[in-house]
Design an enzyme around this catalytic site. Sequence first.
Site, mmCIF file in Angstrom:
data_model
loop_
_atom_site.group_PDB
_atom_site.id
_atom_site.type_symbol
_atom_site.label_atom_id
_atom_site.label_comp_id
_atom_site.label_asym_id
_atom_site.label_seq_id
_atom_site.Cartn_x
_atom_site.Cartn_y
_atom_site.Cartn_z
ATOM 1 N N PHE A 123 22.278 -31.865 -22.267
ATOM 2 C CA PHE A 123 21.581 -30.762 -22.927
ATOM 3 C C PHE A 123 21.562 -29.555 -21.999
ATOM 4 O O PHE A 123 21.365 -29.699 -20.790
ATOM 5 C CB PHE A 123 20.157 -31.190 -23.311
ATOM 6 C CG PHE A 123 20.146 -32.161 -24.458
ATOM 7 C CD1 PHE A 123 20.049 -31.707 -25.763
ATOM 8 C CD2 PHE A 123 20.274 -33.518 -24.231
ATOM 9 C CE1 PHE A 123 20.057 -32.597 -26.825
ATOM 10 C CE2 PHE A 123 20.293 -34.422 -25.296
ATOM 11 C CZ PHE A 123 20.177 -33.959 -26.595
ATOM 12 N N GLU A 124 21.736 -28.378 -22.572
ATOM 13 C CA GLU A 124 22.020 -27.179 -21.780
ATOM 14 C C GLU A 124 20.909 -26.760 -20.823
ATOM 15 O O GLU A 124 21.152 -25.999 -19.913
ATOM 16 C CB GLU A 124 22.340 -26.027 -22.727
ATOM 17 C CG GLU A 124 21.150 -25.662 -23.598
ATOM 18 C CD GLU A 124 21.553 -24.819 -24.794
ATOM 19 O OE1 GLU A 124 22.091 -25.410 -25.741
ATOM 20 O OE2 GLU A 124 21.338 -23.610 -24.777
ATOM 21 N N VAL A 125 19.670 -27.211 -21.026
ATOM 22 C CA VAL A 125 18.598 -26.799 -20.113
ATOM 23 C C VAL A 125 18.351 -27.835 -19.020
ATOM 24 O O VAL A 125 17.446 -27.659 -18.214
ATOM 25 C CB VAL A 125 17.294 -26.490 -20.868
ATOM 26 C CG1 VAL A 125 17.490 -25.319 -21.806
ATOM 27 C CG2 VAL A 125 16.779 -27.701 -21.605
#
Lengths: 259, 342
Positions: free
Chosen positions: A51-53
């Site tokens: 996930f990008e975060v």
Amino acid sequence: MSEEYNVMELMTILASRDIEDKKIIYVGTGIPMLVTSLAQKTRNLKITPIFEVGGIGPEMPTLPLSVACSRTTWRALRAADSAEAFEIAQAGFADYAFLGGAQIDKYGNLNSTVLGDYHAPKVRFPGSGGANAFASFAWKTMIIMNHEKRRFVEKTDYITSPGYLDGPGSREKVGLPPGTGPYKVYTTRGTFDFDEKTKRMRLFALNPKVTVEDVVENTGFELILPSKIKDNDPPSREELRILREEVDPYRIILGRGEA
Amino acid sequence: MEMKILERGTQFARPKITPNDFREWNRDNKPREMIDKVMDAKTAVKKFMKDGDIISISGCSFVRIPVAILHEVVRQGIKDLYVGCGTRSIDVNFLTDNGLVSHLDPGYIIGLEVLGLPKMSRKIVEQAVTKGEITLTEWDNASMAWRHKAAAMGIPFMPVRHMMGSDTFKYSGAVKVQCPFTDEEVVLVPALFTDVALIHVHESDIYGNARITSGAIVEDWGKVRGSKRVILSTEKIVDTEVIRKESDRTFVPYFYVDAVVEAPYGSHPGNMPGMYYVDIEHLIEYRKACEDTTGKALKEYYNNYVFGVDSFEEYLEKIGGKKKLKFLEDLEFLKVKPGGFS
């Protein structure tokens, strides 16, 4: 034997069947979460979702509501930050990324930012989120979209995320990492890939009960129609059961397919 | 070989805060001594925020967001804000809904991700952009993460390998250059130094030695370390001994931090990983208030939950008090089933 299903269920199931085992997959918010989770649960794949975060390799016990919510780091291998998550992709580890959008053109360029004039928007969408970087860095970008003429357009109002831009060689020409780009598009009407030579979108397979004429009529640009077109198998009972009971039991996203 | 500028985004501009400004600020305004920085949200916002500030906000969407601080910003009507927006959601909507923003750097704005799109909030932004009341510089979540990171490093920009070819680049403030080492084309994204970072964490001592004990860090290392001022709210104040025992778990040391605000459940209605989950019912209540595109229901939401209370404790009572908060704690650990999706 298959049973009734809606278009959201169909798209999710078709896309999840194509997820390759033992790969790293960047998962954006919404349908990509369903697709990844379904693939993990139906096929017991050894894939690593990122996930990008910062969530790396979580188990996702329930459908995440946000790319940052605690389900995206649940029993994860690492809780990193956004910079690291994107750096991993920039360094060539992103095998697949899943994207959606409001508009797409024949080269797979995607708009998720604005309809109409940028400075006087008819509709303002949330914007790129992680999409632009995913589309730039992933070796293979998978796209999931509702298939309507107003969405499959000759020219998007705005390019949020680069597809093959103006055609062959144009990604490389602007400096994007070579060997990347849109791979497949899953829609309410069929599955599409991209012609190796022209980089134009090509009909790959038809969804159940959909005809070629149907697809052409609902596409605002000229599709490549090969002589052989596959038929997508309808969802199996087992796929539907797992999707409905285990992946999205509250029909948070699946419910949108009923509209 | 010289570095050639090949293309500029249309929003290209000289940054308001340069690396040298930032260094000198940090020399002159940040105490090296460990001093007690505990204060309430009202005092912290009054003391460290002003109209026109460039700000960033911790966490992402509705996860680890500093709601106790944001409510105070709305109550005090701090306006004309320039907001960095890598994946923002209801937190920035609090500000745009109340007309407090003059510039956005999106990333991601407005949407509640999986929980849908609040119509009135969207309308407010669309109208403000059309009228020129809000200006935009387009970015994406990766460039925002690296812009915060560059600021933390004290450097003017970060070279990156995306954005090119897109309108995300065209409407940005980035430039494309030829790399002097490899000849490849790279995009330079400017560091985003901010005036104030509003940050919510799990634990901090009274000096601002802080820990994020669960969940993704998002862009928050960069947000804290690239900001002139940091208002930190924390679920819990811990003894410095707790920090010293496991220094590898420290998120940031004290000298970055200007105010420490104790705010239990301070991310509500957002998720605080490892403590309490998203208050789905409350977010849907907000989204439903936004269905009314006259704006009346949304005004009522703010009159009820923000202007109608004096403190965050009072707000927590309004949203269901201890019983609701216990439910959200149980939900975080999958002990109960969620509800309120529609």
